[in-house]
Design a protein around this motif. Structure first.
Motif, PDB file in Angstrom:
ATOM      1  N   GLY A   1     -13.440   9.669  -0.785  1.00 34.25           N
ATOM      2  CA  GLY A   1     -14.343   8.867   0.092  1.00 34.25           C
ATOM      3  C   GLY A   1     -13.788   8.054   1.272  1.00 34.25           C
ATOM      4  O   GLY A   1     -12.749   8.607   1.517  1.00 34.25           O
ATOM      5  N   PRO A   2     -14.310   7.325   1.804  1.00 33.04           N
ATOM      6  CA  PRO A   2     -13.806   6.841   3.143  1.00 33.04           C
ATOM      7  C   PRO A   2     -12.812   5.792   3.236  1.00 33.04           C
ATOM      8  O   PRO A   2     -12.135   5.593   4.213  1.00 33.04           O
ATOM      9  CB  PRO A   2     -15.390   6.090   3.643  1.00 33.04           C
ATOM     10  CG  PRO A   2     -16.183   5.680   2.729  1.00 33.04           C
ATOM     11  CD  PRO A   2     -15.786   6.837   1.681  1.00 33.04           C
ATOM     12  N   HIS A   3     -12.809   4.922   2.086  1.00 36.14           N
ATOM     13  CA  HIS A   3     -11.729   3.643   2.217  1.00 36.14           C
ATOM     14  C   HIS A   3     -10.594   3.936   1.422  1.00 36.14           C
ATOM     15  O   HIS A   3     -10.480   4.421   0.388  1.00 36.14           O
ATOM     16  CB  HIS A   3     -12.555   2.414   1.643  1.00 36.14           C
ATOM     17  CG  HIS A   3     -14.084   2.359   2.436  1.00 36.14           C
ATOM     18  ND1 HIS A   3     -15.243   2.615   1.678  1.00 36.14           N
ATOM     19  CD2 HIS A   3     -14.289   1.929   3.735  1.00 36.14           C
ATOM     20  CE1 HIS A   3     -16.227   2.464   2.375  1.00 36.14           C
ATOM     21  NE2 HIS A   3     -15.627   2.033   3.595  1.00 36.14           N
ATOM     22  N   ILE A   4      -9.564   3.442   1.959  1.00 41.69           N
ATOM     23  CA  ILE A   4      -8.148   3.215   1.285  1.00 41.69           C
ATOM     24  C   ILE A   4      -8.030   2.050   0.574  1.00 41.69           C
ATOM     25  O   ILE A   4      -8.109   0.934   1.240  1.00 41.69           O
ATOM     26  CB  ILE A   4      -7.100   3.270   2.362  1.00 41.69           C
ATOM     27  CG1 ILE A   4      -7.157   4.683   2.712  1.00 41.69           C
ATOM     28  CG2 ILE A   4      -5.565   3.378   1.567  1.00 41.69           C
ATOM     29  CD1 ILE A   4      -6.113   4.891   4.065  1.00 41.69           C
TER      30      ILE A   4
ATOM     31  N   PRO B   1       0.937  -1.229   0.020  1.00 42.69           N
ATOM     32  CA  PRO B   1       0.159   0.089  -0.023  1.00 42.69           C
ATOM     33  C   PRO B   1       0.883   1.108   0.198  1.00 42.69           C
ATOM     34  O   PRO B   1       0.525   2.034   0.825  1.00 42.69           O
ATOM     35  CB  PRO B   1      -0.967  -0.185   1.175  1.00 42.69           C
ATOM     36  CG  PRO B   1       0.038  -0.909   2.211  1.00 42.69           C
ATOM     37  CD  PRO B   1       0.981  -1.925   1.243  1.00 42.69           C
ATOM     38  N   SER B   2       1.686   1.487  -0.935  1.00 46.07           N
ATOM     39  CA  SER B   2       2.717   2.594  -0.929  1.00 46.07           C
ATOM     40  C   SER B   2       1.755   3.665  -1.732  1.00 46.07           C
ATOM     41  O   SER B   2       0.545   3.299  -2.252  1.00 46.07           O
ATOM     42  CB  SER B   2       3.743   2.253  -2.112  1.00 46.07           C
ATOM     43  OG  SER B   2       3.471   1.740  -3.359  1.00 46.07           O
ATOM     44  N   ILE B   3       2.158   4.809  -1.673  1.00 47.80           N
ATOM     45  CA  ILE B   3       1.236   5.929  -2.232  1.00 47.80           C
ATOM     46  C   ILE B   3       0.833   5.787  -3.599  1.00 47.80           C
ATOM     47  O   ILE B   3      -0.401   5.887  -4.188  1.00 47.80           O
ATOM     48  CB  ILE B   3       1.873   7.385  -2.085  1.00 47.80           C
ATOM     49  CG1 ILE B   3       1.975   7.620  -0.481  1.00 47.80           C
ATOM     50  CG2 ILE B   3       1.298   8.472  -2.910  1.00 47.80           C
ATOM     51  CD1 ILE B   3       2.864   8.734  -0.156  1.00 47.80           C
ATOM     52  N   PRO B   4       1.889   5.386  -4.615  1.00 47.63           N
ATOM     53  CA  PRO B   4       1.403   4.942  -6.092  1.00 47.63           C
ATOM     54  C   PRO B   4       0.350   3.915  -6.239  1.00 47.63           C
ATOM     55  O   PRO B   4      -0.254   3.805  -7.203  1.00 47.63           O
ATOM     56  CB  PRO B   4       2.669   4.580  -6.901  1.00 47.63           C
ATOM     57  CG  PRO B   4       3.831   5.236  -5.909  1.00 47.63           C
ATOM     58  CD  PRO B   4       3.332   4.955  -4.617  1.00 47.63           C
TER      59      PRO B   4
ATOM     60  N   GLY C   1      -8.240   3.483   7.729  1.00 47.83           N
ATOM     61  CA  GLY C   1      -8.238   4.494   8.739  1.00 47.83           C
ATOM     62  C   GLY C   1      -7.538   5.766   8.150  1.00 47.83           C
ATOM     63  O   GLY C   1      -6.426   5.769   8.175  1.00 47.83           O
ATOM     64  N   ALA C   2      -8.639   7.015   8.641  1.00 45.56           N
ATOM     65  CA  ALA C   2      -7.815   8.388   8.544  1.00 45.56           C
ATOM     66  C   ALA C   2      -7.031   8.689   9.653  1.00 45.56           C
ATOM     67  O   ALA C   2      -7.200   8.106  10.599  1.00 45.56           O
ATOM     68  CB  ALA C   2      -9.093   9.327   8.231  1.00 45.56           C
TER      69      ALA C   2
ATOM     70  N   LEU D   1       0.555   3.253   6.619  1.00 52.91           N
ATOM     71  CA  LEU D   1      -0.587   4.046   6.688  1.00 52.91           C
ATOM     72  C   LEU D   1      -0.198   5.581   7.012  1.00 52.91           C
ATOM     73  O   LEU D   1      -0.771   6.469   6.621  1.00 52.91           O
ATOM     74  CB  LEU D   1      -1.340   3.258   7.655  1.00 52.91           C
ATOM     75  CG  LEU D   1      -2.759   4.002   8.069  1.00 52.91           C
ATOM     76  CD1 LEU D   1      -3.727   4.342   6.827  1.00 52.91           C
ATOM     77  CD2 LEU D   1      -3.582   3.250   9.405  1.00 52.91           C
ATOM     78  N   ALA D   2       0.756   5.509   7.979  1.00 50.66           N
ATOM     79  CA  ALA D   2       1.152   6.862   8.341  1.00 50.66           C
ATOM     80  C   ALA D   2       1.644   7.693   6.988  1.00 50.66           C
ATOM     81  O   ALA D   2       1.684   8.731   7.076  1.00 50.66           O
ATOM     82  CB  ALA D   2       2.288   6.845   9.417  1.00 50.66           C
ATOM     83  N   ALA D   3       2.510   7.004   6.239  1.00 54.19           N
ATOM     84  CA  ALA D   3       2.937   7.602   5.061  1.00 54.19           C
ATOM     85  C   ALA D   3       1.798   8.230   4.130  1.00 54.19           C
ATOM     86  O   ALA D   3       1.754   9.185   3.265  1.00 54.19           O
ATOM     87  CB  ALA D   3       3.568   6.760   3.990  1.00 54.19           C
ATOM     88  N   ILE D   4       0.730   7.582   3.947  1.00 59.23           N
ATOM     89  CA  ILE D   4      -0.368   7.770   3.027  1.00 59.23           C
ATOM     90  C   ILE D   4      -1.251   8.967   3.880  1.00 59.23           C
ATOM     91  O   ILE D   4      -1.447   9.780   3.291  1.00 59.23           O
ATOM     92  CB  ILE D   4      -1.380   6.746   3.254  1.00 59.23           C
ATOM     93  CG1 ILE D   4      -0.746   5.518   2.113  1.00 59.23           C
ATOM     94  CG2 ILE D   4      -2.875   7.154   2.626  1.00 59.23           C
ATOM     95  CD1 ILE D   4      -1.701   4.111   2.196  1.00 59.23           C
ATOM     96  N   HIS D   5      -1.040   8.912   5.253  1.00 66.34           N
ATOM     97  CA  HIS D   5      -1.815  10.228   5.866  1.00 66.34           C
ATOM     98  C   HIS D   5      -0.897  11.502   5.459  1.00 66.34           C
ATOM     99  O   HIS D   5      -1.458  12.520   5.292  1.00 66.34           O
ATOM    100  CB  HIS D   5      -1.808  10.057   7.519  1.00 66.34           C
ATOM    101  CG  HIS D   5      -2.841   8.998   7.926  1.00 66.34           C
ATOM    102  ND1 HIS D   5      -2.497   8.306   9.148  1.00 66.34           N
ATOM    103  CD2 HIS D   5      -3.675   8.324   7.201  1.00 66.34           C
ATOM    104  CE1 HIS D   5      -3.268   7.316   9.388  1.00 66.34           C
ATOM    105  NE2 HIS D   5      -4.213   7.417   8.270  1.00 66.34           N
TER     106      HIS D   5
END
Length: 321
Positions: free
Chosen positions: A72-75, A9-12, A42-43, A60-64
């Motif tokens: 919308g709500p889901h990653i 789940p990297s940013i790209p 989770g946001a 997840l922290a990197a995505i934040h």
């Protein structure tokens, strides 16, 4: 031999809150390949506070912090294209394994959403520790309540029809998406209609455990890794007509689904889908199948919180065919 592909789940490799036929796939695989999708949930505003002993995964922290557009709500991790998939085909998603991706999850509600927003017009978040070895979680209410885990992905879907444009991950529709169907766990197979070349499958919204209804708006939201074997059935495949709506299968049941903002209409859709499935598999009329649904199919409320509410019908294997 089928290949194995692991997608982090990297940013790209993630989309936050949207499906769109225009999203380019992050990978392309052959039919029958195993795709391992690492998914995070989770946001930033629902993360556990510092000092809680509950660590936020680095991805997840990197995505934040990385400026991923949130629609919308889901990653979601993906999409993944399957070579040879064309509109009118069926994507077969065999869920071979689900691994826990964190030692905690959360369950929250907030104003204006959920099944009883008029009764609970405020914010509340529970951070719930998970015991990976015991496969349980301990809900911090009263003396603490221990629940067995039964993980599944709330969101599994393909790209929607191009004319839909960008749509939120909140509402489940014909492309799948936010089905929140707890029967679609490890060992289940999900069947999805294909609307674009490659199908473009994505998954996310990991749930550690959920009750039918998902009434407050969340299950045990947590990071999960899914092992999905992506197969292809041309033109609907086998005995079935061209698939137009999601359905599923477990070791014990065939499952139809219906989604609509009106729960009565969702029920009718799930029933019609089950009738059509029975007729396609057995030498029976629609009237025969209708009465058999009343005798031996169980219909459950899947969820009541996604705008498009859900109902799923469950036919035990071996009863009719």
């Amino acid at each position: 031999m089928p290949a194995t592909h692991r997608i982090e789940p990297s940013i790209p490799n993630v989309r936050w809150g949207a499906f769109d036929a225009a999203f380019a796939p992050v990978a392309e695989v052959d039919p029958g390949d195993l795709v391992i999708l690492e998914c995070v949930s989770g946001a930033k505003d629902v993360m556990p506070p510092p000092g809680s002993g509950l660590a936020v995964p680095e991805r997840l922290a990197a995505i934040h912090g990385g400026g991923v557009p949130r629609l919308g709500p889901h990653i979601l991790t993906g999409p993944v294209a399957v070579k040879g998939a064309e509109p009118g085909d069926c994507l077969r998603v065999e869920i071979e394994k689900i691994e826990l991706g964190a030692d905690w999850g959360f369950c929250a509600f907030r104003p204006l959403v959920g099944t009883l927003p008029e009764d609970f017009p405020y914010h509340r978040v529970l951070h719930i520790p998970v015991d990976r070895q015991a496969m349980t979680c301990k809900v911090p209410v009263g003396p603490g309540i221990t629940l067995p885990l039964s993980p599944f992905f709330g969101v599994m879907g393909v790209a929607p029809p191009p004319e839909w444009g960008t749509i939120s991950t909140k509402e489940p529709r014909a492309h799948g998406g936010n089905l929140d169907n707890k029967e679609c766990g490890e060992g289940a197979t999900l069947f999805l209609p294909v609307f674009v070349p490659g199908a473009n499958f994505s998954a996310g919204d990991g749930h550690g455990v959920q009750g039918d209804g998902e009434v407050c708006i969340n299950a045990l939201e947590m990071c999960l890794t899914g092992h999905f074997r992506l197969g292809l059935e041309k033109g609907g495949g086998g005995k079935d007509p061209v698939l137009k709506y999601p359905r599923a299968e477990t070791k014990t049941h065939y499952i139809s689904m219906g989604m609509h903002e009106d729960l009565d209409v969702a029920m009718k859709t799930a029933l019609r889908e089950m009738i059509a499935f029975i007729v396609s598999r057995a030498n029976l009329s629609a009237a025969d199948a209708y009465q058999l649904c009343s005798l031996c199919v169980d219909f459950h409320v899947t969820q009541t919180v996604n705008g498009e509410k859900g109902v799923h019908g469950m036919l035990r294997k071996g009863l009719l065919f």
